[in-house]
Design a protein around this motif. Structure first.
Motif, PDB file in Angstrom:
ATOM      1  N   ALA A   6      44.414 -26.313   1.213  1.00  0.00           N
ATOM      2  CA  ALA A   6      44.885 -27.170   2.302  1.00  0.00           C
ATOM      3  C   ALA A   6      46.218 -26.694   2.871  1.00  0.00           C
ATOM      4  CB  ALA A   6      45.027 -28.608   1.812  1.00  0.00           C
ATOM      5  N   GLU A   7      46.887 -25.782   2.162  1.00  0.00           N
ATOM      6  CA  GLU A   7      48.216 -25.306   2.556  1.00  0.00           C
ATOM      7  C   GLU A   7      48.483 -24.021   1.799  1.00  0.00           C
ATOM      8  OE1 GLU A   7      50.288 -28.761   1.245  1.00  0.00           O
ATOM      9  OE2 GLU A   7      50.579 -27.999  -0.802  1.00  0.00           O
ATOM     10  N   LEU A   8      49.530 -23.320   2.198  1.00  0.00           N
ATOM     11  CA  LEU A   8      49.982 -22.117   1.513  1.00  0.00           C
ATOM     12  C   LEU A   8      51.349 -22.399   0.911  1.00  0.00           C
ATOM     13  CD1 LEU A   8      48.937 -19.683   4.361  1.00  0.00           C
ATOM     14  CD2 LEU A   8      47.635 -20.216   2.287  1.00  0.00           C
ATOM     15  N   HIS A   9      51.778 -21.581  -0.037  1.00  0.00           N
ATOM     16  CA  HIS A   9      53.001 -21.870  -0.796  1.00  0.00           C
ATOM     17  C   HIS A   9      53.970 -20.687  -0.808  1.00  0.00           C
ATOM     18  CE1 HIS A   9      50.565 -24.962  -3.356  1.00  0.00           C
ATOM     19  NE2 HIS A   9      50.972 -25.466  -2.203  1.00  0.00           N
ATOM     20  N   CYS A  10      55.243 -21.018  -0.839  1.00  0.00           N
ATOM     21  CA  CYS A  10      56.301 -20.018  -0.988  1.00  0.00           C
ATOM     22  C   CYS A  10      57.320 -20.541  -1.998  1.00  0.00           C
ATOM     23  CB  CYS A  10      56.988 -19.754   0.351  1.00  0.00           C
ATOM     24  SG  CYS A  10      58.315 -18.535   0.255  1.00  0.00           S
ATOM     25  N   ILE A  11      57.560 -19.800  -3.062  1.00  0.00           N
ATOM     26  CA  ILE A  11      58.560 -20.170  -4.069  1.00  0.00           C
ATOM     27  C   ILE A  11      59.933 -19.774  -3.525  1.00  0.00           C
ATOM     28  CG2 ILE A  11      59.332 -19.823  -6.446  1.00  0.00           C
ATOM     29  CD1 ILE A  11      56.363 -18.957  -7.045  1.00  0.00           C
ATOM     30  N   TYR A  75      56.016 -19.452 -13.287  1.00  0.00           N
ATOM     31  CA  TYR A  75      56.161 -19.672 -14.726  1.00  0.00           C
ATOM     32  C   TYR A  75      57.330 -18.858 -15.296  1.00  0.00           C
ATOM     33  CZ  TYR A  75      54.858 -20.345 -19.598  1.00  0.00           C
ATOM     34  OH  TYR A  75      54.873 -20.670 -20.928  1.00  0.00           O
ATOM     35  N   LYS A  76      57.520 -17.635 -14.783  1.00  0.00           N
ATOM     36  CA  LYS A  76      58.611 -16.788 -15.267  1.00  0.00           C
ATOM     37  C   LYS A  76      59.981 -17.332 -14.867  1.00  0.00           C
ATOM     38  CE  LYS A  76      56.052 -12.456 -15.483  1.00  0.00           C
ATOM     39  NZ  LYS A  76      55.839 -11.122 -14.887  1.00  0.00           N
ATOM     40  N   ARG A  77      60.007 -18.246 -13.914  1.00  0.00           N
ATOM     41  CA  ARG A  77      61.271 -18.797 -13.421  1.00  0.00           C
ATOM     42  C   ARG A  77      61.476 -20.248 -13.851  1.00  0.00           C
ATOM     43  NH1 ARG A  77      64.416 -14.588 -12.594  1.00  0.00           N
ATOM     44  NH2 ARG A  77      63.723 -13.179 -10.939  1.00  0.00           N
ATOM     45  N   LEU A  78      60.781 -20.676 -14.894  1.00  0.00           N
ATOM     46  CA  LEU A  78      60.866 -22.078 -15.308  1.00  0.00           C
ATOM     47  C   LEU A  78      62.279 -22.506 -15.671  1.00  0.00           C
ATOM     48  CD1 LEU A  78      57.710 -23.019 -17.380  1.00  0.00           C
ATOM     49  CD2 LEU A  78      58.309 -23.587 -15.034  1.00  0.00           C
ATOM     50  N   ASN A  79      63.074 -21.599 -16.202  1.00  0.00           N
ATOM     51  CA  ASN A  79      64.444 -21.970 -16.559  1.00  0.00           C
ATOM     52  C   ASN A  79      65.298 -22.245 -15.319  1.00  0.00           C
ATOM     53  OD1 ASN A  79      64.354 -19.203 -15.893  1.00  0.00           O
ATOM     54  ND2 ASN A  79      66.210 -18.782 -17.047  1.00  0.00           N
ATOM     55  N   GLU A  80      64.795 -21.885 -14.153  1.00  0.00           N
ATOM     56  CA  GLU A  80      65.498 -22.128 -12.893  1.00  0.00           C
ATOM     57  C   GLU A  80      64.822 -23.220 -12.064  1.00  0.00           C
ATOM     58  OE1 GLU A  80      65.993 -18.366 -10.761  1.00  0.00           O
ATOM     59  OE2 GLU A  80      65.626 -17.344 -12.661  1.00  0.00           O
ATOM     60  N   ALA A  81      63.850 -23.908 -12.619  1.00  0.00           N
ATOM     61  CA  ALA A  81      63.003 -24.815 -11.828  1.00  0.00           C
ATOM     62  C   ALA A  81      63.800 -25.863 -11.061  1.00  0.00           C
ATOM     63  CB  ALA A  81      61.967 -25.485 -12.728  1.00  0.00           C
ATOM     64  N   GLY A  82      64.890 -26.342 -11.632  1.00  0.00           N
ATOM     65  CA  GLY A  82      65.681 -27.367 -10.962  1.00  0.00           C
ATOM     66  C   GLY A  82      66.359 -26.891  -9.691  1.00  0.00           C
ATOM     67  N   SER A  83      66.480 -25.570  -9.541  1.00  0.00           N
ATOM     68  CA  SER A  83      67.115 -25.015  -8.339  1.00  0.00           C
ATOM     69  C   SER A  83      66.100 -24.412  -7.367  1.00  0.00           C
ATOM     70  CB  SER A  83      68.145 -23.950  -8.724  1.00  0.00           C
ATOM     71  OG  SER A  83      67.498 -22.836  -9.327  1.00  0.00           O
ATOM     72  N   LEU A  84      64.812 -24.602  -7.690  1.00  0.00           N
ATOM     73  CA  LEU A  84      63.756 -24.036  -6.857  1.00  0.00           C
ATOM     74  C   LEU A  84      62.945 -25.126  -6.164  1.00  0.00           C
ATOM     75  CD1 LEU A  84      62.274 -21.341  -9.272  1.00  0.00           C
ATOM     76  CD2 LEU A  84      63.991 -20.996  -7.472  1.00  0.00           C
ATOM     77  N   CYS A  85      62.262 -24.739  -5.114  1.00  0.00           N
ATOM     78  CA  CYS A  85      61.243 -25.589  -4.505  1.00  0.00           C
ATOM     79  C   CYS A  85      60.045 -24.712  -4.186  1.00  0.00           C
ATOM     80  CB  CYS A  85      61.769 -26.279  -3.236  1.00  0.00           C
ATOM     81  SG  CYS A  85      62.112 -25.167  -1.863  1.00  0.00           S
ATOM     82  N   VAL A  86      58.922 -25.355  -3.955  1.00  0.00           N
ATOM     83  CA  VAL A  86      57.744 -24.675  -3.437  1.00  0.00           C
ATOM     84  C   VAL A  86      57.548 -25.179  -2.015  1.00  0.00           C
ATOM     85  CG1 VAL A  86      55.245 -24.417  -3.616  1.00  0.00           C
ATOM     86  CG2 VAL A  86      56.650 -24.361  -5.692  1.00  0.00           C
ATOM     87  N   LEU A  87      57.777 -24.294  -1.059  1.00  0.00           N
ATOM     88  CA  LEU A  87      57.587 -24.669   0.333  1.00  0.00           C
ATOM     89  C   LEU A  87      56.108 -24.741   0.651  1.00  0.00           C
ATOM     90  CD1 LEU A  87      60.325 -22.531   2.121  1.00  0.00           C
ATOM     91  CD2 LEU A  87      60.325 -24.998   1.714  1.00  0.00           C
ATOM     92  N   ARG A  88      55.752 -25.782   1.374  1.00  0.00           N
ATOM     93  CA  ARG A  88      54.375 -25.959   1.848  1.00  0.00           C
ATOM     94  C   ARG A  88      54.295 -25.407   3.271  1.00  0.00           C
ATOM     95  NH1 ARG A  88      53.632 -31.797   2.241  1.00  0.00           N
ATOM     96  NH2 ARG A  88      51.425 -31.268   2.531  1.00  0.00           N
ATOM     97  N   VAL A  89      53.349 -24.501   3.478  1.00  0.00           N
ATOM     98  CA  VAL A  89      53.237 -23.799   4.757  1.00  0.00           C
ATOM     99  C   VAL A  89      51.851 -24.074   5.340  1.00  0.00           C
ATOM    100  CG1 VAL A  89      53.295 -21.542   5.896  1.00  0.00           C
ATOM    101  CG2 VAL A  89      54.843 -22.023   3.969  1.00  0.00           C
ATOM    102  N   SER A  90      51.820 -24.364   6.620  1.00  0.00           N
ATOM    103  CA  SER A  90      50.560 -24.662   7.308  1.00  0.00           C
ATOM    104  C   SER A  90      49.602 -23.475   7.251  1.00  0.00           C
ATOM    105  CB  SER A  90      50.858 -25.009   8.773  1.00  0.00           C
ATOM    106  OG  SER A  90      49.673 -25.028   9.534  1.00  0.00           O
ATOM    107  N   LEU A  91      48.314 -23.801   7.171  1.00  0.00           N
ATOM    108  CA  LEU A  91      47.286 -22.757   7.233  1.00  0.00           C
ATOM    109  C   LEU A  91      47.300 -22.026   8.571  1.00  0.00           C
ATOM    110  CD1 LEU A  91      44.219 -24.496   5.537  1.00  0.00           C
ATOM    111  CD2 LEU A  91      45.790 -22.848   4.527  1.00  0.00           C
ATOM    112  N   ASP A  92      48.008 -22.563   9.559  1.00  0.00           N
ATOM    113  CA  ASP A  92      48.124 -21.862  10.849  1.00  0.00           C
ATOM    114  C   ASP A  92      48.744 -20.481  10.673  1.00  0.00           C
ATOM    115  OD1 ASP A  92      47.040 -24.065  12.115  1.00  0.00           O
ATOM    116  OD2 ASP A  92      48.970 -24.857  12.799  1.00  0.00           O
ATOM    117  N   ALA A  93      49.481 -20.275   9.583  1.00  0.00           N
ATOM    118  CA  ALA A  93      50.071 -18.952   9.328  1.00  0.00           C
ATOM    119  C   ALA A  93      48.999 -17.876   9.206  1.00  0.00           C
ATOM    120  CB  ALA A  93      50.927 -18.993   8.065  1.00  0.00           C
ATOM    121  N   LEU A  94      47.797 -18.274   8.807  1.00  0.00           N
ATOM    122  CA  LEU A  94      46.702 -17.304   8.688  1.00  0.00           C
ATOM    123  C   LEU A  94      46.280 -16.743  10.036  1.00  0.00           C
ATOM    124  CD1 LEU A  94      44.550 -19.249   6.078  1.00  0.00           C
ATOM    125  CD2 LEU A  94      45.647 -17.019   5.686  1.00  0.00           C
TER     126      LEU A  94
END
Length: 198
Positions: A6-11, A75-94
């Motif tokens: 339903a969407e694409l992701h960017c860490i 998963y490799k960045r779990l120790n930094e999870a509090g400073s990260l987000c996962v951006l939700r990107v519209s499928l229109d990018a395709l």
């Protein structure tokens, strides 16, 4: 596209969000020109720097997205999870001209580079699985681990108007994100970050 996507992701580091809202999600090459925090791992970037998409650009000239960010990279960045987000990107990018999709980590020797219309060649059961471990089958583990990182490669830049929201691990991260991007819809999703929802 597979109806489960339903969407694409960017860490992304939360600290970068003001820049992302101004400039968009940039390729590794383009991002080098502006000050930013990075989640990139240098050995991986060295490998990506040597790779070119068939009949396309070098990997570092694409802004990369995942079909699902709950993957080995996050998963490799779990120790930094509090400073990260996962951006939700519209499928229109395709639909951006020159977009390429991959069936596994683009830096893999076995990755296939596909036109978005060839999405059915990607094993989305593997890509969208919550877990990729196969304790009794090392070959299957490495294959699945790479497939979990299947990518969408957008030439140079993903415009900020394609952003539709973000996921964070907890309320503290949500507060940090709202300082950087007060109008970006944000959901707390601990499961995305490998934490129990209870």
């Amino acid at each position: 596209m597979d109806p489960r996507v339903a969407e694409l992701h960017c860490i992304m580091p939360i600290a970068n969000l003001q820049s992302v809202l101004n400039h968009g999600i940039l390729s590794y090459e383009s991002a080098e020109r502006i000050r930013h925090a990075s989640v990139a791992m240098q050995p991986v970037q060295d490998r990506r720097d040597q790779k070119r998409v068939p009949r396309g650009l070098r990997l570092h000239q694409y802004a990369n997205l995942y079909f699902h960010a709950r993957n080995p990279m996050l998963y490799k960045r779990l120790n930094e999870a509090g400073s990260l987000c996962v951006l939700r990107v519209s499928l229109d990018a395709l639909g951006v001209e020159g977009v390429v999709i991959t069936d596994s980590n683009a830096a893999s020797d076995y990755a296939r580079f596909l036109h978005p219309a060839q999405w059915a060649l990607i094993n989305f059961d593997d890509v969208l699985a919550q877990d990729w471990t196969h304790p009794d089958d090392p070959r299957r583990y490495f294959q699945h681990k790479s497939r979990k990182c299947a990518e969408v490669l957008v030439p140079h830049r993903i415009p900020p108007e394609f952003l539709i929201g973000a996921y964070v691990i907890d309320a503290a991260a949500q507060s940090r994100l709202r300082v950087q991007a007060p109008h970006l819809p944000t959901n707390i999703d601990p499961v995305m970050f490998f934490r129990s929802n209870t």
